[in-house]
Design a protein around this motif. Structure first.
Motif, PDB file in Angstrom:
ATOM      1  N   VAL A   1     -14.591   8.144 -19.298  1.00 38.54           N
ATOM      2  CA  VAL A   1     -14.908   7.719 -20.678  1.00 38.54           C
ATOM      3  C   VAL A   1     -13.752   7.964 -21.661  1.00 38.54           C
ATOM      4  N   PRO A   2     -13.229   9.199 -21.766  1.00 43.22           N
ATOM      5  CA  PRO A   2     -12.164   9.399 -22.773  1.00 43.22           C
ATOM      6  C   PRO A   2     -10.938   8.545 -22.500  1.00 43.22           C
ATOM      7  N   LEU A   3     -10.628   8.325 -21.206  1.00 40.83           N
ATOM      8  CA  LEU A   3      -9.454   7.495 -20.880  1.00 40.83           C
ATOM      9  C   LEU A   3      -9.697   6.039 -21.280  1.00 40.83           C
ATOM     10  N   SER A   4     -10.991   5.627 -21.199  1.00 41.01           N
ATOM     11  CA  SER A   4     -11.287   4.230 -21.529  1.00 41.01           C
ATOM     12  C   SER A   4     -11.022   3.941 -23.003  1.00 41.01           C
TER      13      SER A   4
ATOM     14  N   ARG B   1      -5.904   5.100 -14.875  1.00 36.21           N
ATOM     15  CA  ARG B   1      -7.111   5.880 -15.154  1.00 36.21           C
ATOM     16  C   ARG B   1      -7.682   6.421 -13.856  1.00 36.21           C
ATOM     17  N   ALA B   2      -7.733   5.550 -12.862  1.00 34.93           N
ATOM     18  CA  ALA B   2      -8.310   5.962 -11.581  1.00 34.93           C
ATOM     19  C   ALA B   2      -7.529   7.139 -11.001  1.00 34.93           C
ATOM     20  N   SER B   3      -6.202   7.079 -11.099  1.00 38.23           N
ATOM     21  CA  SER B   3      -5.424   8.161 -10.496  1.00 38.23           C
ATOM     22  C   SER B   3      -5.559   9.442 -11.320  1.00 38.23           C
ATOM     23  N   MET B   4      -5.692   9.301 -12.664  1.00 40.55           N
ATOM     24  CA  MET B   4      -5.859  10.493 -13.505  1.00 40.55           C
ATOM     25  C   MET B   4      -7.199  11.161 -13.221  1.00 40.55           C
ATOM     26  N   VAL B   5      -8.258  10.345 -13.079  1.00 40.33           N
ATOM     27  CA  VAL B   5      -9.589  10.906 -12.793  1.00 40.33           C
ATOM     28  C   VAL B   5      -9.570  11.566 -11.420  1.00 40.33           C
ATOM     29  N   ALA B   6      -8.940  10.894 -10.457  1.00 41.03           N
ATOM     30  CA  ALA B   6      -8.887  11.438  -9.094  1.00 41.03           C
ATOM     31  C   ALA B   6      -8.162  12.784  -9.095  1.00 41.03           C
TER      32      ALA B   6
ATOM     33  N   ALA C   1     -12.536  17.235 -20.736  1.00 42.47           N
ATOM     34  CA  ALA C   1     -11.683  17.585 -21.870  1.00 42.47           C
ATOM     35  C   ALA C   1     -10.200  17.534 -21.493  1.00 42.47           C
ATOM     36  N   VAL C   2      -9.885  17.825 -20.221  1.00 34.98           N
ATOM     37  CA  VAL C   2      -8.461  17.906 -19.860  1.00 34.98           C
ATOM     38  C   VAL C   2      -7.930  16.643 -19.188  1.00 34.98           C
ATOM     39  N   VAL C   3      -8.844  15.697 -18.910  1.00 40.27           N
ATOM     40  CA  VAL C   3      -8.422  14.544 -18.115  1.00 40.27           C
ATOM     41  C   VAL C   3      -7.289  13.773 -18.786  1.00 40.27           C
ATOM     42  N   GLY C   4      -7.270  13.799 -20.108  1.00 37.51           N
ATOM     43  CA  GLY C   4      -6.228  13.044 -20.813  1.00 37.51           C
ATOM     44  C   GLY C   4      -4.984  13.899 -21.073  1.00 37.51           C
ATOM     45  N   ASN C   5      -4.865  15.043 -20.384  1.00 39.10           N
ATOM     46  CA  ASN C   5      -3.739  15.972 -20.575  1.00 39.10           C
ATOM     47  C   ASN C   5      -3.519  16.319 -22.047  1.00 39.10           C
ATOM     48  N   PRO C   6      -4.553  16.891 -22.695  1.00 36.76           N
ATOM     49  CA  PRO C   6      -4.407  17.206 -24.124  1.00 36.76           C
ATOM     50  C   PRO C   6      -3.491  18.412 -24.317  1.00 36.76           C
TER      51      PRO C   6
END
Lengths: 235, 803
Positions: free
Chosen positions: A106-109, A118-123, A155-160
């Motif tokens: 969701v946040p990446l979308s 996105r797929a590789s970041m979620v993975a 929270a961290v998926v987007g590398n905040p």
């Protein structure tokens, strides 16, 4: 990383304005792990919302990285939020109708990230948090601790650069809470700045600085002098 | 009882507490119930109730047919009728009549609709006269035949409902008749006559040769015939025997009866066969509106029930039994339905008279149509059932032992189930409203197509009316009269030209004859028009070849005719017909020369293909009544009526004018049924779309309120306003798209049912389908956009805290 100068937040009431934050001056450096404590109604969550740029109704100056947030419009603030900040909530706030995988997506979308990326970041996050096996489960199929684990992962998926956590272990029993706090510690060690709101002294111990809020005022901040007359009447 | 009163009080309080919910629910139900009751009242009176005659279902309309065919000719010959009467064993009584017009004399001469009938008509319909008696067999003696029975309408309008009129004299066609009876208002056996006179030979005479004994006429078809089935005889048995008689007559009279059979239909069918499909379509349309209305209320109740799950759970936790909860919710639903029903009665009571006034004559003739209690009861029961069904859902859910969950988690537990139900309801609403919308769209397009049809004449500035001399006038006198009337009218200031014709387009009557070509035995047929010079020019019918008929085409001159294009195409395809002859077109018309070809005229209806027509001049041909067309120089032709009337009276002061109107009015009257269907379908479709939009709006508003937390989370995770807008509108439009797809699929099937009502447009017309699907999608977008805008105003801080 963060500078608040004379930040105030008030709500209009019938009799005038009720202040929930008063003359907040705060500096947070990159890599800090700050804990905000205080009794209910002290303004902790409000401060977190302002830091996360979810709240627009405040006055004062707010510098985030190189940006003067107080001069930015709502859209630019939302852009900063998306780019640099991740949220963790007490009630997890996972989306009930989405799977773990979809919740992480969701946040990446909402960022300009391609589907493949996105797929590789979620993975990568699924792998890092060791929840690959749970990626197709719905939140209702997870325990509270697992849900919050997904909450942190999201929270961290987007590398905040900054994670804001509002009582992240409030709904968890102690062993689960410990696990989550260890995770935060690890993230902080890897360079992520963390600001958490908590009532727990044990959780506060994971941080390197604790700020006490009372009735909207900063009552104690090891890095700053306490503001005098903190018991003065508010409003 | 005390519990009921308590529930009622509580129910009223709950409804008053949410006035907007109550108002929308009651209004929605009222519109659905009101329109259903209104249409059902008309359907019930016109189609379902028997006609007001004893054992009306045993009265058959009998007619000649093509042998083996099912299509009735609606006209039979006197000789055949007499043979049917003599030879059949299936009818206890048979009767025949023929309609024409007559001049009722007095201070104000009036042209009235006159039926010459057999005396058996009265026992056949078994209706007692209101005053005096009906016609009897003694009246059919030539010396006793100057008696008349009046309709209630004529007696009331013309004679001020004078009860002393029986045995008084009236002047009819310049002859004295004695009034012997007045029939009640519901006696409309042929749907025509205002006044019935006996048949001097036991069978009605031919209107063009009224002084001739008609009993030997076997090839002149002008009678309406009815028969009352004997007890125990079925329609099928009657059809079999009448067919056997027809076959015998065919063998006996091969010249006239070759290929002639006999068919019949019930009187009810003969009266309502045209209007039946229209009423069934309208009934289906209002049923859709009621369904959509009920769906809306169900949706509202479901949305409301979500908010009440907690209340019900608390009540159960405090000891309320399942039955108690159910009865409380039931009371509220019934209250809503009753309120909707009451308002529905008001709407129906207002709508029915309007509906009847708008309707074609088949509906108007019933006169006493009012709000129908059976329909009302039906609609109220349906709405109560719907209300109860969905009102009970939260009670049943709450009493399934999940009270603690409900109390702990608020609404979340049952949201998904209810969400699916609501989604299905919204999809159904959109689909139903699209079906109605497409139905209305196709009828509107048909109407537009009909209006665009070239009638073959110029209807603007035309004044038309009927006139006729009494049958006692000689052919010469009559022919001269029409010519003189036309000439006199042309001298009036404001009149450009005038002409008379035996049959005016779209006036409801037609006459055809057979003919041959010289040296050929082949039979052709064409419609016959007898006209004065300049009738065709007055009407603006274009001349394609040769010449129009003129002042020189009189008795004694070479017999000439003008034909139309359809005639040329069917009789002389690819040839020039000018100078050619037709033969055997009727008594004394052995050889007629074609001198002109004119354009086609839509005579029967604008929708009906032009038929072959032959125009003959008065003088060389004869007709006992005529229509006069006057082309005026004014934009208001009716302003010339007094001058026109005086001009006619200057030729013969006893002759009344009948049906004075503009040609445009005549065209409008010919479209009444089509306009009636179109208007009502359009109203119902609009209603359906509004209700569907409200339903969609309600569903999306509810969904947004349910998703406040989710929207808050998404915004906290970076969603922008446009993302939220896109999400909510996307969800609503997704539902609408499914509804539209289902609606299109449904329409493809259902529109075939109304194909008979369409003209010039296919029942699956892609333009209509696509256009209206887009219209509905647009409405759905608007209905979605408002809640979506509201969703963007969600404050993530508030949304995330509200737990």
């Amino acid at each position: 990383m963060i500078q608040l100068r004379n930040v105030e937040r008030s709500y209009k009431t019938g009799a005038g304005a009720t202040y929930v934050l008063r003359r907040i001056n705060l500096d947070i450096q990159a890599g800090d792990f700050v804990t905000v404590m205080g009794p209910s109604g002290a303004g902790k969550s409000t401060m977190l919302s302002i830091l996360g740029m979810l709240d627009d109704g405040w006055a004062g100056e707010y510098h985030f990285l190189d940006h003067a947030v107080h001069k930015l419009d709502r859209k630019k603030r939302a852009d900063l939020n998306r780019q640099y900040i991740g949220f963790v909530f007490q009630s997890y706030h996972l989306l009930d109708n989405l799977t773990v995988y979809e919740n992480l997506d969701v946040p990446l979308s909402y960022r300009n990230v391609s589907r493949g990326q996105r797929a590789s970041m979620v993975a990568e996050v699924l792998d890092r948090f060791q929840i690959v096996g749970k990626k197709d489960l719905y939140p209702s199929q997870l325990s509270g601790g697992q849900q919050q684990l997904v909450g942190v992962a999201r929270a961290v998926v987007g590398n905040p650069k900054l994670i804001l956590a509002d009582e992240p272990t409030g709904n968890l029993h102690s062993s689960q809470a410990k696990e989550i706090m260890e995770l935060f510690k690890k993230l902080n060690d890897q360079g992520t700045t963390i600001v958490q709101v908590t009532h727990s002294e044990a959780n506060a111990a994971y941080g390197n600085r604790t700020i006490q809020l009372f009735d909207g005022w900063i009552a104690n901040d090891p890095k700053n002098e306490p503001v005098p007359n903190t018991t003065a009447s508010i409003g | 009882m005390e519990t009921l009163l308590h529930d009622l009080r509580y129910g009223v309080r709950m409804l008053r507490k949410s006035p907007s919910f109550t108002a929308i629910a009651v209004l929605t139900l009222a519109l659905g119930i009101g329109s259903t009751v209104a249409i059902f009242s008309v359907v019930d009176q016109v189609l379902l109730h028997s006609l007001p005659y004893p054992d009306a279902d045993r009265i058959m309309y009998v007619s000649q047919t093509e042998r083996g065919g099912n299509e009735l000719h609606y006209a039979s010959s006197p000789a055949n009728y007499l043979d049917w009467v003599a030879q059949n064993h299936v009818f206890s009584v048979m009767a025949a009549s023929r309609g024409w017009q007559g001049n009722l004399g007095g201070d104000r001469p009036e042209r009235v609709r006159l039926s010459m009938t057999t005396a058996s008509l009265f026992p056949l319909f078994a209706v007692h006269p209101m005053l005096g008696r009906g016609l009897e067999s003694e009246d059919e003696e030539p010396s006793n035949d100057h008696v008349a029975v009046l309709s209630y309408g004529l007696w009331n309008r013309r004679f001020g409902a004078d009860p002393g009129l029986i045995n008084q004299s009236i002047t009819l066609n310049n002859e004295t008749y004695t009034v012997v009876g007045v029939m009640p208002s519901n006696f409309l056996p042929d749907g025509y006559g205002e006044l019935w006179v006996p048949s001097p030979w036991g069978v009605p005479s031919h209107p063009l040769v009224p002084s001739q004994d008609p009993r030997q006429f076997r090839d002149r078809n002008y009678l309406d015939v009815w028969g009352r089935l004997k007890p125990g005889v079925t329609q099928h048995q009657a059809e079999q025997e009448m067919s056997a008689i027809a076959r015998r007559l065919e063998k006996q009279y091969p010249d006239s009866n070759d290929g002639i059979g006999v068919g019949m239909m019930s009187l009810q069918d003969s009266v309502v066969s045209d209007i039946r499909p229209v009423l069934y379509v309208l009934l289906a349309a209002v049923a859709f509106v009621l369904l959509i209305g009920c769906t809306n209320v169900a949706n509202l109740l479901l949305a409301r029930s979500s908010g009440r799950t907690r209340e019900i759970s608390i009540r159960i936790a405090l000891g309320a039994g399942r039955r108690r909860i159910v009865s409380q919710l039931l009371t509220e639903s019934v209250l809503l339905a009753v309120a909707g029903g009451l308002l529905g009665i008001v709407i129906a009571a207002w709508a029915v008279p309007t509906l009847v006034a708008l309707g074609p004559s088949e509906i108007r003739d019933y006169g006493n149509i009012g709000v129908n209690l059976e329909a009302l009861a039906f609609a109220v029961v349906v709405s109560i059932l719907t209300g109860v069904l969905f009102g009970l859902a939260p009670a049943l859910h709450a009493s399934e032992g999940k009270v603690s969950d409900s109390l702990k988690e608020g609404e979340r537990g049952s949201t998904a189930q209810r969400g699916r139900t609501r989604t299905a309801l919204v999809v159904a609403e959109v689909a139903l409203s699209l079906i109605l919308l497409i139905g209305a769209g196709l009828t509107v397009r048909s109407f537009v197509r009909v209006l665009r049809v070239d009638p073959g004449f110029d209807a603007s500035h035309l004044l038309v009316f009927g006139v006729g001399l009494p049958p006692s006038a000689s052919a010469d006198e009559q022919d001269r009269f029409y010519r003189q009337v036309a000439e006199k009218l042309e001298t009036l200031p404001g009149v450009q030209s005038a002409g008379a014709v035996s049959r005016l387009p779209l006036s409801g009557g037609n006459s055809g004859r057979s003919f041959k070509l010289p040296g050929s035995a082949k039979d052709y047929s064409a419609d016959i028009r007898v006209e004065t010079p300049r009738y065709l020019q007055t009407m603006g019918v274009s001349l394609l070849k040769g010449r129009y008929l003129d002042e020189h085409d009189i008795a004694g001159a070479t017999p000439v005719i003008v034909v139309n294009e359809a005639f040329t195409k069917s009789v002389f395809p690819g040839e020039d017909p000018i100078g050619k002859y037709i033969t055997d077109f009727g008594p004394g018309m052995d050889k007629l020369q074609i001198v002109g070809v004119v354009g086609n005229v839509r005579h029967v209806a604008l929708e009906a293909a032009p038929r072959a027509e032959v125009y003959l001049p008065f003088g060389q041909a004869h007709w006992t009544s005529a229509f006069v067309a006057v082309r005026t120089k004014t934009s208001d032709p009716l302003a010339l009526v007094p001058a026109v009337q005086n001009a006619v009276w200057s030729v013969d002061k006893t002759v009344p004018l009948a049906g004075v109107r503009t040609m445009q009015d005549l065209i409008a009257r010919s479209l009444v049924q089509r306009k009636f269907t179109m208007t009502l379908l359009a109203i119902f479709a609009a209603l359906a779309v509004v209700l569907a939009a409200i339903g969609l709006y309600g569903a999306m508003s509810y969904s947004v309120s349910q998703r406040t937390r989710e929207i808050g989370i998404r915004m906290a995770l970076g969603a922008q306003k446009k993302d939220v807008l896109k999400m909510v509108v996307g969800q609503g439009m997704g539902l609408a798209a499914i509804g539209v797809a289902v609606g299109i699929a449904g329409s493809l099937g259902m529109m075939r049912l109304i194909s008979g009502l369409l003209f010039g447009v296919s029942a699956t017309d892609p333009v209509t389908f696509i256009l209206l699907a887009m219209v509905l999608a647009g409405v759905a977008f608007a209905a979605n956009y408002i809640p979506a805008r509201r969703a963007t105003a969600v404050d993530p801080m508030v949304a995330l805290r509200y737990e």
